[in-house]
Design a protein around this motif. Structure first.
Motif, mmCIF file in Angstrom:
data_model
loop_
_atom_site.group_PDB
_atom_site.id
_atom_site.type_symbol
_atom_site.label_atom_id
_atom_site.label_comp_id
_atom_site.label_asym_id
_atom_site.label_seq_id
_atom_site.Cartn_x
_atom_site.Cartn_y
_atom_site.Cartn_z
ATOM 1 N N GLU A 25 0.850 -1.188 0.000
ATOM 2 C CA GLU A 25 0.000 0.000 0.000
ATOM 3 C C GLU A 25 0.886 1.238 0.000
ATOM 4 N N ALA A 42 1.727 5.218 0.511
ATOM 5 C CA ALA A 42 1.159 6.215 1.428
ATOM 6 C C ALA A 42 0.111 7.009 0.653
ATOM 7 N N ARG A 60 5.298 6.907 7.832
ATOM 8 C CA ARG A 60 5.606 5.742 6.988
ATOM 9 C C ARG A 60 4.583 4.621 7.192
ATOM 10 N N ARG A 61 4.258 3.906 6.106
ATOM 11 C CA ARG A 61 3.391 2.737 6.214
ATOM 12 C C ARG A 61 4.136 1.605 6.912
ATOM 13 N N LYS A 62 5.434 1.474 6.596
ATOM 14 C CA LYS A 62 6.301 0.502 7.274
ATOM 15 C C LYS A 62 7.427 1.303 7.898
ATOM 16 N N SER A 66 8.000 4.555 1.968
ATOM 17 C CA SER A 66 6.630 4.202 2.358
ATOM 18 C C SER A 66 5.912 5.345 3.061
#
Length: 710
Positions: A122, A124, A325-327, A333
Motif C-alpha cells: 500500500e 502512502a 511511513r506505512r512501514k 513508504s
C-alpha cells in the motif's frame, strides 16, 4: 549572577518555562536563573484539548515554585501534535492548485515500490485526493523564465470549485516555482482577495528547491496541518496570557532551534520533529558539561523511543525525512518532507507500548501505545493491555508510591494481572513476560542504534550512551550492553530533558533555494548574491527574537554532487564572501571544491577522478544563543548517601529478584560512588544500574555508569 544583568530589559526576569507535549506526558520545566536551579512537573497529556493540560501544568508549577508571571523572561514549547495529525490523518480538508498537466505528481511519486515482493503493498495515500486537486494555466521554465502567465479568472474558478467541496486550506505548487516565485505570489493575492477565510501555503515559501514530488508533498503537508496548528497555537497563547505570562511563545523547530510563534503558524511543517529535536539539543548541552563530545542520545518516553548521534558536541542534521511511513523502516513508504531536521531514528517503543502475540505465537512489543488515555493497566484508568510500564513495575524497577514524582498512583496488582493474561496463552508466568518485554524493547532499540550508526559510517561502540526521557534511564543498562557501549551518562532531571533542552536551545532559522553552480566555472558574483539574499531572509526571521537571543552566527551550506549523479550530499561551505579579485578567484574556487571533496571522501572513502562538481541547492543557517545563560548550581561534595529503601528488583544476571538499595537522586553528592545493583530515583525517572554497573556522581550533575564485563 551572570550575563543576563547586562541586558536592562532582562534585569528583572529571572525565570524561563519550557513545555514539551508527548504522547503520554506533558512535561513542564522552570529554570530559576538567579539560583541556578531547575524545577519540573509531569502531567498526563489531555488529547482532547492539549492546551488545557499545558495550562494546568504551568499553573501548578508556578504555584509550587512561587513564580510571579512578571519574572518570566520567556516561554518555550515543543509538541508532537502535528506529527500525530499527519500519521492519524486528522488534518484539514486540503486542496491543491498546480500547473496544468501536473495534477497527479502527488500519486505518481517516483514510481518505485518500497517493498518489491509485497503483493499487498500500500503506498502512502496522498493527503489531497484527486477530486480536490485543480489545474491552472501559466508556465515557467527550469531557468525561471516566464513562458505563460496565469489568469485571475482561471484561478478564481478553480478555487471556487474547491471551496464548494469543503476545502479550508489550499496548497499552491506551480512547476519550477523554486526558480521564480512571482506566479505563486500573484495566485495567493487573488485567492486572499476573493476567499479571505482560506489558509494558503506556497511551495516557494515552504520548499523552494528542485524535485517536484518532494516539493508537492512538503507543501501539501504544511497546508494539511496549518489550520489545526493555528487553532492550537492561538488557544495555547491565550491560555498562557491568561496566566499573566509574556506574549510571543517560542516554538522548538525540527532543526533544533527556536522560532517565534507567528513564524510557526505560517510554516507549522517545520515543527514536525519538534519534541525529539529538543531532546537531542539537551543531550548536546549535557555533553559539553563533561567534555564528552561523541554521544548516542537515547530518549525514551511514554509512546516512542528516539536515538540521535552527537559528534563534536553537535547533533547530526538532515535536510529532509519521511513522515507517517506505512512501514517503519521502509524508505519510500511515507511522505517525503523537505525541511531541516535533526537526524534521528524513532521506534514505537515507550512506556505505553503494548505487548501482543503475533501469528507465530511470538511476543512483540509496540508500535501501538496505550498513551495517556486509557494508559497502561497499572494506571487504573481503564487500560487492560500489558504495557512496558506494567512490566517495569512487576520487575521492581518502578516505585508504585513515587510514580511521576508521586503525582499519580499506580497499581502493581493490575499490572501483574495484565501480564498474566498474555502469559497464559504462551505458557509463561507474569515475571517471564515482564522480563521478555523489557528485553525485546532493549533489542529493538539496540538494533535501531546499530543501523543508524552504520548508515553514517560510525561504530556505535565508539560512543557514550546518554539516556533521557522517563524510560531512557530504565532501559539504558541493558540497551548499552546489547550495543557494546561501556559508558552511560544519566543527566540531572533526565525524565524532562526535552523540556530542559527547550530552554538552552538557540534561536535558529534555515533558508534554502535551488541555484545550480559549478565551482570550477560558475560566476562567483552570482553565487555570492544568492547567499546574501538567503542570509537577509534568515536575519529577518530572527529579528523578532533579537531581545532575548543573539548575536546571530551565519553559516553556508550546499547540496552538491558530481555531474551526472542523481543524489546530492549536503556539505558545509567555507565562510563568505565569495568575491575576489582576479588573483584571489582561484583560491575561492579551490576552497569550494575542497569542502565538497572532503565531505564526499569522509562518507564514501574516495572521489571519482576528473568529474566536475556542481552545487544544486544553496542553504544558509543562522543561530543565535540565548542572551541569558543558565549556569546550574554546582553539586556539593558530601558524605556517602544512604539508601532510602531496599526493594526486590529483577536482574537477568541473577536469574531472579535481588534485594536492591534505592537512592534518592537529591541525596547524592559529588564523590558518590557505588557498585550495582542499585536504583536511583528522582521525580521524573528511575535509573537502573545492574550487577555489572558502577555509578559515580560528577560535579556537573551527571551520573556516569561504567559497565564492567566480568
Amino acid at each position: 549572577m551572570g550575563s543576563h544583568h547586562a541586558d536592562k530589559g532582562l534585569a528583572l526576569t529571572t525565570w524561563a518555562i519550557g513545555i514539551d507535549i508527548g504522547g503520554t506526558f506533558t512535561d513542564v520545566v522552570a529554570l530559576d536563573y538567579s539560583e541556578g536551579a531547575l524545577h519540573s512537573l509531569k502531567v498526563l497529556t489531555t488529547h482532547g484539548d492539549p492546551a488545557q493540560g499545558v495550562a494546568d501544568g504551568v499553573r501548578q508549577l508556578m504555584q509550587t515554585c512561587g513564580i510571579r508571571p512578571g519574572s518570566v523572561a520567556r516561554v518555550v514549547h515543543a509538541t508532537t501534535l502535528f506529527t500525530n495529525a499527519l500519521i492519524e490523518r486528522r488534518g484539514s480538508t486540503t486542496g491543491l492548485l498546480t500547473t496544468r498537466g501536473f495534477r497527479d505528481v502527488l500519486e505518481i511519486g517516483h514510481e518505485r515500490k518500497y517493498d518489491l515482493y509485497d503483493i499487498h503493498i500500500e503506498p502512502a495515500p496522498a493527503l489531497v485526493p484527486r477530486n480536490l486537486r485543480a489545474e491552472i494555466g501559466g508556465r515557467i521554465d527550469g531557468h525561471g523564465q516566464v513562458l505563460e502567465s496565469p489568469e485571475a479568472a482561471d484561478v478564481r474558478r478553480a478555487v471556487a470549485e474547491l471551496v464548494e467541496k469543503g476545502v479550508e486550506s489550499i496548497a499552491v505548487c506551480l512547476l519550477h516555482a523554486y526558480a521564480f516565485a512571482g506566479h505563486e505570489q500573484q495566485v495567493r493575492t487573488w485567492i486572499e482577495q476573493d476567499f479571505p477565510h482560506l489558509h494558503v501555503t506556497l511551495s516557494s515559501d515552504v520548499a523552494p528547491v528542485i524535485r517536484e514530488f518532494e516539493r508537492n508533498s512538503t507543501t501539501v503537508a504544511n497546508a494539511y496541518i496549518k489550520p489545526l496548528a493555528k487553532r492550537y497555537l492561538d488557544a495555547l497563547e491565550a491560555r498562557l496570557i491568561a496566566l499573566g505570562l509574556p506574549k510571543g511563545v517560542l516554538l522548538m523547530l525540527s532543526n533544533g532551534g527556536l522560532s517565534h510563534i507567528e513564524e510557526a503558524k505560517r510554516n507549522p511543517i517545520e515543527l514536525l520533529e519538534s519534541g525529539p529535536a529538543a531532546g537531542a539539543i539537551s543531550a548536546a548541552h549535557y555533553s559539553h558539561r563533561d567534555n564528552q563530545s561523541n554521544l548516542m542520545a537515547f530518549d525514551m518516553g511514554g509512546t516512542t523511543a528516539k536515538l540521535c548521534l552527537v559528534e563534536h558536541g553537535k547533533p547530526y542534521i538532515a535536510f529532509g525525512f519521511e513522515a507517517a511511513r506505512r512501514k517503519r523502516f521502509a524508505e519510500g513508504s511515507g511522505l517525503p518532507i523537505r525541511i531541516t531536521t535533526i537526524d534521528l531514528i524513532e521506534i514505537g517503543a515507550g512506556g505505553g507500548s503494548i505487548a501482543h502475540c503475533d501469528e507465530l505465537g511470538l511476543m512483540k512489543v509496540g508500535p501501538h501505545s496505550a498513551g495517556s488515555e486509557p494508559g497502561p493497566a497499572c494506571y487504573g484508568l481503564g487500560g487492560e493491555d500489558p504495557t512496558v510500564t506494567d512490566a517495569n513495575l512487576v520487575l521492581g524497577y518502578l516505585n508504585p508510591d513515587y510514580f511521576a514524582g508521586g503525582t499519580m498512583t499506580v497499581d502493581r496488582h493490575k499490572a501483574r494481572d495484565a501480564l498474566s493474561r498474555i502469559g497464559a496463552g504462551m505458557g509463561l508466568g507474569p515475571l517471564d513476560v515482564a522480563w521478555g518485554m523489557h528485553d525485546i524493547v532493549a533489542e529493538n532499540m539496540a538494533g535501531a542504534a546499530r543501523v543508524h550508526a552504520a548508515e553514517r559510517g560510525r561504530d556505535p561502540r565508539d560512543f557514550v550512551l546518554l539516556c533521557t526521557g522517563g524510560g531512557g534511564p530504565l532501559h539504558a543498562y541493558y540497551v548499552a550492553q546489547k550495543i557494546g557501549v561501556g559508558t552511560i551518562i544519566c543527566p540531572p532531571a533526565a525524565g524532562v530533558a526535552s523540556a530542559y533542552g527547550l530552554l538552552v536551545a538557540p534561536a535558529r532559522a534555515d533558508r534554502s533555494r535551488t541555484a545550480t553552480f559549478r565551482p570550477s566555472s560558475g560566476r562567483l558574483a552570482e553565487l555570492e548574491e544568492a547567499f546574501r539574499n538567503l542570509e537577509a531572509q534568515v536575519q529577518d526571521s530572527l529579528a523578532s527574537v533579537d531581545a532575548t537571543f543573539g548575536p546571530i552566527r551565519l553559516s553556508r551550506h550546499a547540496d552538491g554532487r558530481f555531474v551526472g549523479q542523481g543524489f546530492t550530499l549536503s556539505v558545509e561551505l567555507p565562510e563568505g564572501p565569495y568575491l575576489a579579485d582576479a588573483a584571489g578567484e582561484p583560491a575561492v574556487r579551490e576552497a569550494l571544491t575542497a569542502a565538497f571533496e572532503f565531505a564526499y571522501r569522509e562518507k564514501f572513502g574516495r572521489t571519482p577522478p576528473d568529474v566536475p562538481i556542481e552545487l544544486v541547492n544553496l542553504r544558509v543557517t543562522g543561530e543565535a544563543p540565548p542572551r541569558m545563560a543558565f549556569v546550574p548550581k554546582s553539586l556539593e561534595a558530601g558524605q556517602r548517601a544512604t539508601p532510602s529503601d531496599m526493594r526486590d528488583v529483577y536482574f537477568r544476571e541473577a536469574q531472579g529478584y535481588v534485594k536492591t538499595p534505592v537512592f534518592q537522586r537529591s541525596d547524592l553528592r559529588v564523590g558518590f560512588s557505588a557498585e550495582g545493583p542499585l536504583l536511583v530515583e528522582d521525580t521524573s525517572s528511575t535509573l537502573v544500574v545492574g550487577p555489572k554497573g558502577h555509578v559515580e556522581q560528577l560535579a556537573s550533575g551527571n551520573l556516569v555508569i561504567t559497565i564492567k564485563e566480568h
